[in-house]
Motif scaffolding. Structure first.
Motif, PDB file in Angstrom:
ATOM      1  N   UNK A  50       0.824  -1.202   0.191  1.00  0.00           N
ATOM      2  CA  UNK A  50      -0.096   0.007  -0.029  1.00  0.00           C
ATOM      3  C   UNK A  50       0.847   1.167   0.178  1.00  0.00           C
ATOM      4  N   UNK A  51       1.995   1.405   0.912  1.00  0.00           N
ATOM      5  CA  UNK A  51       2.698   2.588   1.098  1.00  0.00           C
ATOM      6  C   UNK A  51       3.630   2.651  -0.392  1.00  0.00           C
ATOM      7  N   UNK A  52       3.896   1.923  -0.840  1.00  0.00           N
ATOM      8  CA  UNK A  52       4.731   1.827  -2.344  1.00  0.00           C
ATOM      9  C   UNK A  52       3.917   2.267  -3.431  1.00  0.00           C
ATOM     10  N   UNK A  53       2.739   1.518  -3.678  1.00  0.00           N
ATOM     11  CA  UNK A  53       1.591   1.762  -4.615  1.00  0.00           C
ATOM     12  C   UNK A  53       1.198   3.297  -4.479  1.00  0.00           C
ATOM     13  N   UNK A  54       0.658   3.492  -3.346  1.00  0.00           N
ATOM     14  CA  UNK A  54       0.513   5.101  -3.071  1.00  0.00           C
ATOM     15  C   UNK A  54       1.366   5.973  -3.560  1.00  0.00           C
ATOM     16  N   UNK A  55       2.540   5.881  -3.214  1.00  0.00           N
ATOM     17  CA  UNK A  55       3.689   6.583  -3.416  1.00  0.00           C
ATOM     18  C   UNK A  55       3.930   6.709  -5.315  1.00  0.00           C
ATOM     19  N   UNK A  56       3.948   5.505  -5.984  1.00  0.00           N
ATOM     20  CA  UNK A  56       3.787   5.592  -7.130  1.00  0.00           C
ATOM     21  C   UNK A  56       2.832   6.424  -7.691  1.00  0.00           C
ATOM     22  N   UNK A  57       1.299   6.119  -7.239  1.00  0.00           N
ATOM     23  CA  UNK A  57       0.207   6.804  -7.878  1.00  0.00           C
ATOM     24  C   UNK A  57       0.148   8.159  -7.381  1.00  0.00           C
ATOM     25  N   UNK A  58       0.749   8.690  -6.604  1.00  0.00           N
ATOM     26  CA  UNK A  58       0.781  10.084  -6.159  1.00  0.00           C
ATOM     27  C   UNK A  58       2.016  10.816  -6.642  1.00  0.00           C
ATOM     28  N   UNK A  59       3.245  10.244  -7.049  1.00  0.00           N
ATOM     29  CA  UNK A  59       4.480  11.079  -7.340  1.00  0.00           C
ATOM     30  C   UNK A  59       5.067  10.720  -8.577  1.00  0.00           C
ATOM     31  N   UNK A  60       4.730   9.524  -9.123  1.00  0.00           N
ATOM     32  CA  UNK A  60       5.694   8.969 -10.265  1.00  0.00           C
ATOM     33  C   UNK A  60       5.215   9.572 -11.594  1.00  0.00           C
ATOM     34  N   UNK A  61       4.004   9.950 -11.829  1.00  0.00           N
ATOM     35  CA  UNK A  61       3.736  10.774 -13.113  1.00  0.00           C
ATOM     36  C   UNK A  61       2.966  11.909 -13.021  1.00  0.00           C
ATOM     37  N   UNK A  62       3.659  12.748 -12.541  1.00  0.00           N
ATOM     38  CA  UNK A  62       3.255  14.297 -12.377  1.00  0.00           C
ATOM     39  C   UNK A  62       2.209  14.740 -13.448  1.00  0.00           C
ATOM     40  N   UNK A  63       1.095  14.904 -13.203  1.00  0.00           N
ATOM     41  CA  UNK A  63       0.300  15.753 -14.331  1.00  0.00           C
ATOM     42  C   UNK A  63      -0.006  14.926 -15.614  1.00  0.00           C
ATOM     43  N   UNK A  64       0.260  13.641 -15.326  1.00  0.00           N
ATOM     44  CA  UNK A  64      -0.351  12.557 -16.439  1.00  0.00           C
ATOM     45  C   UNK A  64      -0.337  11.302 -15.979  1.00  0.00           C
ATOM     46  N   UNK A  65      -0.948  10.279 -16.886  1.00  0.00           N
ATOM     47  CA  UNK A  65      -1.477   9.059 -16.470  1.00  0.00           C
ATOM     48  C   UNK A  65      -0.044   8.050 -16.694  1.00  0.00           C
ATOM     49  N   UNK A  66      -0.023   6.994 -15.829  1.00  0.00           N
ATOM     50  CA  UNK A  66       0.962   6.072 -16.224  1.00  0.00           C
ATOM     51  C   UNK A  66       0.364   4.592 -15.410  1.00  0.00           C
ATOM     52  N   UNK A  67       1.238   3.726 -15.432  1.00  0.00           N
ATOM     53  CA  UNK A  67       0.895   2.424 -14.862  1.00  0.00           C
ATOM     54  C   UNK A  67       2.048   1.963 -13.881  1.00  0.00           C
ATOM     55  N   UNK A  68       1.456   0.752 -13.184  1.00  0.00           N
ATOM     56  CA  UNK A  68       2.605   0.245 -12.364  1.00  0.00           C
ATOM     57  C   UNK A  68       2.503  -1.282 -12.324  1.00  0.00           C
ATOM     58  N   UNK A  69       3.389  -1.804 -12.481  1.00  0.00           N
ATOM     59  CA  UNK A  69       3.466  -3.225 -12.970  1.00  0.00           C
ATOM     60  C   UNK A  69       3.822  -3.970 -11.441  1.00  0.00           C
ATOM     61  N   UNK A  70       2.948  -4.914 -10.995  1.00  0.00           N
ATOM     62  CA  UNK A  70       3.299  -5.628  -9.808  1.00  0.00           C
ATOM     63  C   UNK A  70       3.644  -7.203 -10.286  1.00  0.00           C
ATOM     64  N   UNK A  71       4.728  -7.823  -9.690  1.00  0.00           N
ATOM     65  CA  UNK A  71       5.123  -9.280 -10.021  1.00  0.00           C
ATOM     66  C   UNK A  71       5.323  -9.734  -8.777  1.00  0.00           C
ATOM     67  N   UNK A  72       4.640 -10.794  -8.406  1.00  0.00           N
ATOM     68  CA  UNK A  72       4.479 -11.347  -7.275  1.00  0.00           C
ATOM     69  C   UNK A  72       5.102 -12.781  -7.535  1.00  0.00           C
ATOM     70  N   UNK A  73       6.002 -13.230  -6.828  1.00  0.00           N
ATOM     71  CA  UNK A  73       7.015 -14.584  -6.921  1.00  0.00           C
ATOM     72  C   UNK A  73       6.931 -15.148  -5.661  1.00  0.00           C
ATOM     73  N   UNK A  74       6.745 -16.734  -5.749  1.00  0.00           N
ATOM     74  CA  UNK A  74       6.749 -17.289  -4.378  1.00  0.00           C
ATOM     75  C   UNK A  74       8.031 -18.157  -4.713  1.00  0.00           C
ATOM     76  N   UNK A  75       8.805 -18.432  -3.418  1.00  0.00           N
ATOM     77  CA  UNK A  75       9.944 -19.360  -3.624  1.00  0.00           C
ATOM     78  C   UNK A  75       9.609 -20.401  -2.579  1.00  0.00           C
TER      79      UNK A  75
END
Length: 134
Positions: free
Chosen positions: A41-66
Motif C-alpha cells: 500500500x505504501x509503495x503503490x500510493x507513492x507511485x500513484x501520487x508522485x511517479x507521473x506528475x500531471x499525466x497518467x501512467x501504470x505500475x506493474x506488480x510481479x509476485x513470485x513465491x519461492x
C-alpha cells in the motif's frame, strides 16, 4: 505472476486483492501477508501520487513465491520520474515527531517490515523489490 495497473489511487484495492490472491496461493502466513499489504500500500500510493506528475501512467506488480525458501518477492515497476526511495537516510525516530523532517516514515516502515528491500533504475524503469519470508 505479473499484472499491470493504472497508477491511480482508486486502483489500490485491486492491487491488494491481486497480491493477496497470489500470497494465499503460495501459503503465505497471515502475519507476513499483513506486513506485505502495508508495504505494498505504501509503495503503490507513492507511485500513484508522485511517479507521473500531471499525466497518467501504470505500475506493474510481479509476485513470485519461492516455496523452498518460504519467501515472497514482490517487484513494483513504473516508468515515471526516476526516484530511489532508499537513497534518503532513515529518520531519527529518537527525536520527537515535531523535531523530525516531514516524510520518509513510510519507506522506513517498509524497510523495517520486509526482510529485504532493493531499488534499481533500469531501462527507464523504477524497480523496487520487496522480499518477505513466511
Amino acid at each position: 505472476m505479473k499484472k499491470t495497473f493504472p497508477a491511480e489511487l482508486g486502483e489500490l484495492q485491486n492491487v491488494l486483492a491481486f497480491a493477496d490472491s497470489e500470497l494465499e496461493k503460495a501459503g503465505c502466513s497471515m502475519k507476513a501477508q499483513s506486513a506485505i499489504d502495508v508495504a505494498l500500500e505504501e509503495i503503490f500510493v507513492n507511485i500513484a501520487s508522485y511517479a507521473y506528475p500531471g499525466e497518467n501512467g501504470t505500475a506493474e506488480i510481479d509476485v513470485t513465491a519461492d516455496q523452498s525458501e518460504k519467501c515472497i518477492t514482490i517487484r513494483l515497476s513504473d516508468s515515471g520520474v526516476e526516484f530511489d526511495p532508499l537513497a534518503k537516510p532513515d529518520p531519527n525516530t529518537a527525536l520527537k515527531a515535531s523535531d523530525r523532517d516531514i516524510g520518509g516514515l513510510g519507506i522506513f516502515m517498509v524497510k523495517k517490515m520486509m526482510d529485504d528491500v532493493a531499488y534499481e533504475y533500469k531501462d527507464h524503469m523504477n524497480i523496487l523489490t520487496l522480499k518477505k519470508c513466511f
